[in-house]
Design an enzyme around this catalytic site. Structure first.
Site, PDB file in Angstrom:
ATOM      1  CB  ALA A  32      -5.066  18.946  -2.156  1.00 10.51           C
ATOM      2  N   GLY A  79     -11.073  -1.133   1.074  1.00 11.13           N
ATOM      3  CA  GLY A  79     -10.011  -0.637   0.186  1.00 11.13           C
ATOM      4  C   GLY A  79     -10.384   0.627  -0.566  1.00 11.13           C
ATOM      5  CB  VAL A  89      -0.965  -0.010   1.207  1.00 15.37           C
ATOM      6  CG1 VAL A  89      -1.789   1.272   1.245  1.00 15.37           C
ATOM      7  CG2 VAL A  89      -1.878  -1.235   1.137  1.00 15.37           C
ATOM      8  CD  GLU A 117     -13.080   6.164   2.378  1.00  9.24           C
ATOM      9  OE1 GLU A 117     -13.650   7.230   2.621  1.00  9.24           O
ATOM     10  OE2 GLU A 117     -13.664   5.067   2.378  1.00  9.24           O
ATOM     11  CB  VAL A 150     -14.018   0.107   5.787  1.00 11.92           C
ATOM     12  CG1 VAL A 150     -15.252  -0.731   5.455  1.00 11.92           C
ATOM     13  CG2 VAL A 150     -13.834   0.208   7.294  1.00 11.92           C
ATOM     14  CE  LYS A 192     -11.338  -5.023   5.620  1.00 15.11           C
ATOM     15  NZ  LYS A 192     -11.147  -6.013   4.560  1.00 15.11           N
TER      16      LYS A 192
HETATM   17  N1  HSE Z   1      -7.348  -9.404   3.553  1.00 16.85           N
HETATM   18  C1  HSE Z   1      -8.237  -8.331   3.222  1.00 16.85           C
HETATM   19  C2  HSE Z   1      -9.264  -8.887   2.255  1.00 16.85           C
HETATM   20  C3  HSE Z   1      -7.461  -7.193   2.608  1.00 16.85           C
HETATM   21  O1  HSE Z   1      -9.154 -10.038   1.853  1.00 16.85           O
HETATM   22  O2  HSE Z   1     -10.208  -8.191   1.919  1.00 16.85           O
HETATM   23  C4  HSE Z   1      -8.087  -5.851   2.766  1.00 16.85           C
HETATM   24  O3  HSE Z   1      -8.442  -5.522   4.053  1.00 16.85           O
END
Ligand code: HSE
Length: 440
Positions: A33, A134, A14, A129, A132, A205
Site C-alpha cells: 500500500a 466474497g 467479517v 469488493e 459480491v 450481487k
Molecule cells: N449468504 C451469502 C451466501 C453470504 O450464501 O453466499 C455472502 O454474501
C-alpha cells in the site's frame, strides 16, 4: 507516510477477519500500500466482546457515530448490513468526508445511486469488493482487469448457501429443508435465510455486476428474482440424466433491447467448469468481446475470504486517497457522467431454452396434446424423456413424469404455452419449468 486509520462499524465475523488479517499481514500490506493500514477504532454494541478481539490495538465504543465524528479516522468500514441504520451511517460517514468500504450488497443494490452520488459530491470513495462473491476479486476484474472489453454477459454462482443446498441435494439425495438447516449451522446463510433461498442475495450481487459490466445505474427493482424453494430432487436427478446440473445463477446480459438482469435456477451442461462448482463455493463467468470467456472461482463468504476483499479495498484507498476523483477508478467502472440508459428488459422478453416437467396421466394421446401446444406456440422441442413418477410409479402406474427440453423461445411465449398445457385435464399438478443456459 502516516498510516491510514480505519474505523470498523461492527466486528462480527467479517470484522474480526479483517482485524486479524491486517494484524497478521501488516508488513506485507504496508509494502504493497505504501503506508500502514491500522484499525484504530471499532464500534460494536457488544463492547466487551469487541475489546477482547482487538485488545489494546483499537479503541472500542458502542456508538458508531463516535467513529464517524473522529477526525483521525480516514476510512469507515461498514459491516453492519441491511438497508436501515447502515444506510444512515454510510451517508453520515460520506458527509463527514470519510472514504467508505462496505460488504453490504443489499444497501448498494437498492440505494447505490444515492450513495455513489453523495460520495462523488464529497470526493470520497465507496469501495465494495466484499459485496459480491466474497474473496473473489470480481469487482476488480470488472472495473479494471476487463476494462478494454465490451462485456457481453456475466453469469455467476454468487450465493454459497443455495449452491451448498443444491450440491447436497444432488450428492446425498437429501431434501431441501434438511440441507438448509445444515447450511445455517455452518454459517453460510444470511441472518434471514429467505434472502438466500429466494434468490434475493444473488439478485443484489447480480445488480451490482450489471452496473459494472454495462455502465448502467444499479436497478435491483428491475431484476427478475426466483429462488430454489420450488426445486425438487426429482428435477435435479432428471437434469443429471439429461447431462445437466442445476445451479442458481445470477445473469446479466447485453441483448438487442437492453440488458437482462435475472436470478433463477438454471440447467447448465454438466461439462462446463462452472457446473462443477460445488458446496458453498462461488464462481463467476464473464464474456468480453476481446478476452472471450473468463472464469473466477473461490470462497464467496467467510471471515478471512471476505476480509481479503475488504483489505484490498483499503489498500486501493491508501494508494488513491491523495488522487483527485478524476484519477481514481469510477465507483461503477464507467465515469459518472458517461452512464448509459440501456433499459433492463422485462422477463417476458428474455429468450432462453427450457426444461419442463409435467406429471401426466399415462394414457394414449397425452404426449401429442402437450407437443401440439408447443408446436402451435412455435416452440421447438430439443429432447423428451418419460419416466415413472416417484410416488405413483411402478407396475400399473397411471401417472408419469414427462420431461421436455426446448430450444430457445421468448419467456412470454413459454408462459402462454404453459398456461395452455396446465389447463389440460391430463396434466396433474403444477408444471415445473427451469430455464436452461448453454454458457457457451
Ligand atoms: N449468504 C451469502 C451466501 C453470504 O450464501 O453466499 C455472502 O454474501
Amino acid at each position: 507516510m502516516k498510516p491510514i486509520q480505519v474505523g470498523l462499524l461492527g466486528i462480527g465475523t467479517v470484522g474480526t477477519g479483517t482485524f486479524n488479517v491486517l494484524q497478521r499481514n501488516q508488513e506485507e500490506i504496508r509494502r504493497r500500500a505504501g503506508r500502514g493500514i491500522e484499525v484504530t477504532m471499532v464500534a460494536d454494541l457488544d463492547v466487551a466482546r469487541a475489546q477482547a478481539i482487538v485488545g489494546t490495538h483499537a479503541q472500542v465504543v458502542n456508538d458508531a457515530r463516535a467513529v464517524i465524528a473522529n477526525p483521525d479516522i480516514d476510512v469507515v468500514v461498514e459491516l453492519i448490513g441491511g438497508y436501515g441504520i447502515a444506510k444512515t451511517l454510510v451517508l453520515e460517514a460520506i458527509a463527514a468526508g470519510k472514504h467508505v468500504v462496505t460488504a453490504n450488497k443489499a444497501l448498494l443494490a437498492v440505494h447505490g445511486t444515492e450513495i455513489f452520488a453523495a460520495a462523488s459530491a464529497k470526493g470520497v470513495m465507496v469501495a465494495f469488493e466484499a459485496a459480491v462473491a466474497g474473496g473473489i476479486p470480481i469487482i476488480k476484474a470488472l472495473r479494471e482487469g476487463l476494462t478494454a472489453n465490451r462485456i457481453q454477459w456475466v453469469a455467476g454462482i454468487i450465493n454459497g448457501t443455495t449452491n451448498f443446498i443444491l450440491s447436497e441435494m444432488r450428492d446425498k439425495g437429501l431434501n431441501f429443508d434438511v440441507v438448509l438447516k445444515e447450511a445455517q449451522r455452518l454459517g453460510y446463510a444470511e441472518a434471514d435465510p429467505t434472502f438466500d433461498i429466494e434468490g434475493v442475495d444473488a439478485a443484489h450481487k447480480a445488480t451490482l455486476m450489471s452496473a459494472l459490466a454495462f455502465g448502467i445505474p444499479v436497478q435491483f427493482d428491475k431484476a427478475y428474482v426466483e429462488g430454489i424453494t420450488a426445486l425438487s430432487s426429482a428435477d435435479i436427478r432428471y437434469a443429471e440424466q439429461l447431462g445437466y446440473r442445476i445451479k442458481l445463477l445470477g445473469i446479466t446480459k447485453r441483448v438487442a433491447g437492453g440488458v437482462e438482469l435475472r436470478v433463477h435456477p438454471c440447467l447448465i451442461p454438466a461439462q462446463r467448469l462452472i457446473a462443477n462448482v460445488e458446496g458453498a463455493m462461488n464462481a463467476v463467468m464473464v464474456q468480453g468481446d476481446a478476452v472471450g470467456t473468463t472464469l473466477y472461482y473461490g470462497k464467496g463468504a467467510g471471515a478471512e475470504p471476505t476480509a481479503s476483499a475488504v483489505i484490498a479495498d483499503l489498500v486501493d484507498i491508501a494508494r488513491l486517497a491523495a488522487a483527485d476523483e478524476a484519477h481514481r477508478v469510477p465507483h461503477l467502472a464507467f465515469q459518472a457522467n458517461a452512464m448509459s440508459d440501456l433499459p433492463v428488459v422485462p422477463m417476458s422478453e428474455v429468450v432462453t431454452s427450457y426444461y419442463l416437467r409435467l406429471s401426466v396421466a399415462d394414457e394414449p394421446g397425452v404426449l401429442a396434446k402437450v407437443t401440439g401446444i408447443l408446436a402451435q406456440s412455435g416452440i421447438s422441442i430439443d429432447a423428451v424423456l418419460q419416466r415413472e413418477a416417484d410416488k405413483v410409479g411402478g407396475e400399473g402406474a397411471t401417472q408419469t413424469d414427462l420431461i421436455i427440453l426446448t430450444h430457445d423461445t421468448r419467456e412470454g411465449t413459454m408462459n402462454e404455452a404453459l398456461a395452455l398445457m396446465q389447463a389440460l385435464p391430463t396434466v396433474k399438478g403444477p408444471i415445473h419449468r427451469i430455464r436452461k443456459e448453454a454458457l457457451a
